[in-house]
Design a protein around this motif. Sequence first.
Motif, PDB file in Angstrom:
ATOM      1  N   MET A 173      41.948  44.214  32.196  1.00 40.73           N
ATOM      2  CA  MET A 173      41.539  43.358  31.083  1.00 40.73           C
ATOM      3  C   MET A 173      42.667  43.206  30.065  1.00 40.73           C
ATOM      4  O   MET A 173      43.293  44.179  29.653  1.00 40.73           O
ATOM      5  CB  MET A 173      40.304  43.940  30.401  1.00 40.73           C
ATOM      6  N   GLY A 174      42.928  41.955  29.680  1.00 37.39           N
ATOM      7  CA  GLY A 174      43.941  41.687  28.677  1.00 37.39           C
ATOM      8  C   GLY A 174      45.359  41.805  29.198  1.00 37.39           C
ATOM      9  O   GLY A 174      46.292  41.919  28.405  1.00 37.39           O
ATOM     10  N   SER A 175      45.539  41.797  30.511  1.00 35.34           N
ATOM     11  CA  SER A 175      46.861  41.993  31.078  1.00 35.34           C
ATOM     12  C   SER A 175      47.042  41.066  32.273  1.00 35.34           C
ATOM     13  O   SER A 175      46.085  40.550  32.834  1.00 35.34           O
ATOM     14  CB  SER A 175      47.006  43.451  31.518  1.00 35.34           C
ATOM     15  N   ARG A 176      48.289  40.890  32.672  1.00 33.92           N
ATOM     16  CA  ARG A 176      48.564  40.107  33.874  1.00 33.92           C
ATOM     17  C   ARG A 176      48.626  40.996  35.105  1.00 33.92           C
ATOM     18  O   ARG A 176      48.845  40.522  36.210  1.00 33.92           O
ATOM     19  CB  ARG A 176      49.876  39.339  33.716  1.00 33.92           C
ATOM     20  N   PHE A 177      48.399  42.283  34.949  1.00 36.75           N
ATOM     21  CA  PHE A 177      48.486  43.229  36.034  1.00 36.75           C
ATOM     22  C   PHE A 177      47.134  43.393  36.737  1.00 36.75           C
ATOM     23  O   PHE A 177      46.085  43.170  36.155  1.00 36.75           O
ATOM     24  CB  PHE A 177      48.965  44.597  35.538  1.00 36.75           C
ATOM     25  N   VAL A 178      47.200  43.814  38.011  1.00 39.27           N
ATOM     26  CA  VAL A 178      46.004  44.119  38.780  1.00 39.27           C
ATOM     27  C   VAL A 178      46.098  45.551  39.278  1.00 39.27           C
ATOM     28  O   VAL A 178      47.183  46.133  39.325  1.00 39.27           O
ATOM     29  CB  VAL A 178      45.823  43.150  39.974  1.00 39.27           C
ATOM     30  N   GLN A 179      44.955  46.109  39.650  1.00 43.63           N
ATOM     31  CA  GLN A 179      44.913  47.502  40.075  1.00 43.63           C
ATOM     32  C   GLN A 179      43.926  47.632  41.230  1.00 43.63           C
ATOM     33  O   GLN A 179      42.860  47.020  41.221  1.00 43.63           O
ATOM     34  CB  GLN A 179      44.460  48.374  38.915  1.00 43.63           C
TER      35      GLN A 179
END
Length: 175
Positions: A34-40
């Motif tokens: 959330m709030g980021s361009r990253f995924v996990q």
Amino acid sequence: MATQPNTPVLVGSVQLLHVQSITVNEGYRIERIMGSRFVQATQPTNQTIAIDAVLLGDGRLDLKKELENVALTSRQLVANAPTGQGAVGISVVSGMTTNLNMQVTDLRFTQSVSKRDALDVSITLEQVLPGSPAATPGDATDTRLAPGSAALPSAPAPNPVPRTVGGPLPAGVLA
């Protein structure tokens, strides 16, 4: 070249001696932070196993009935499992994988003119996740890693501009 003995694949209590192919699908759910361009990768997806085999000889119809019973049993085990029980499905044992929590989701038999004394069978199984939090090794690993990953900063700092409903914007902030 010496021939290798035919190792059966066990689906519940049924031995499949003439397996043509077995496919195991595994993966991880990927979610955006959330709030980021990253995924996990957050958690493992349910494992699926597809088996194609041939039932040969006079006992082929008996094996067909046994596979149908295993499919019905797997559904009943899952439907009637008490909450928190560790193993709720049937076992699948092969040279590639061993899984104790599987449910038959698709069972297909094919007989053709070219193979009158044989039945082709396709079985699709899906992993059943038990209700307990420490049900699978993957879940236990995720639980051990969670406190450490919570300490890592992964989201941007909150916006320093206070928000009010219907109030004026602070000086220098564009609408």
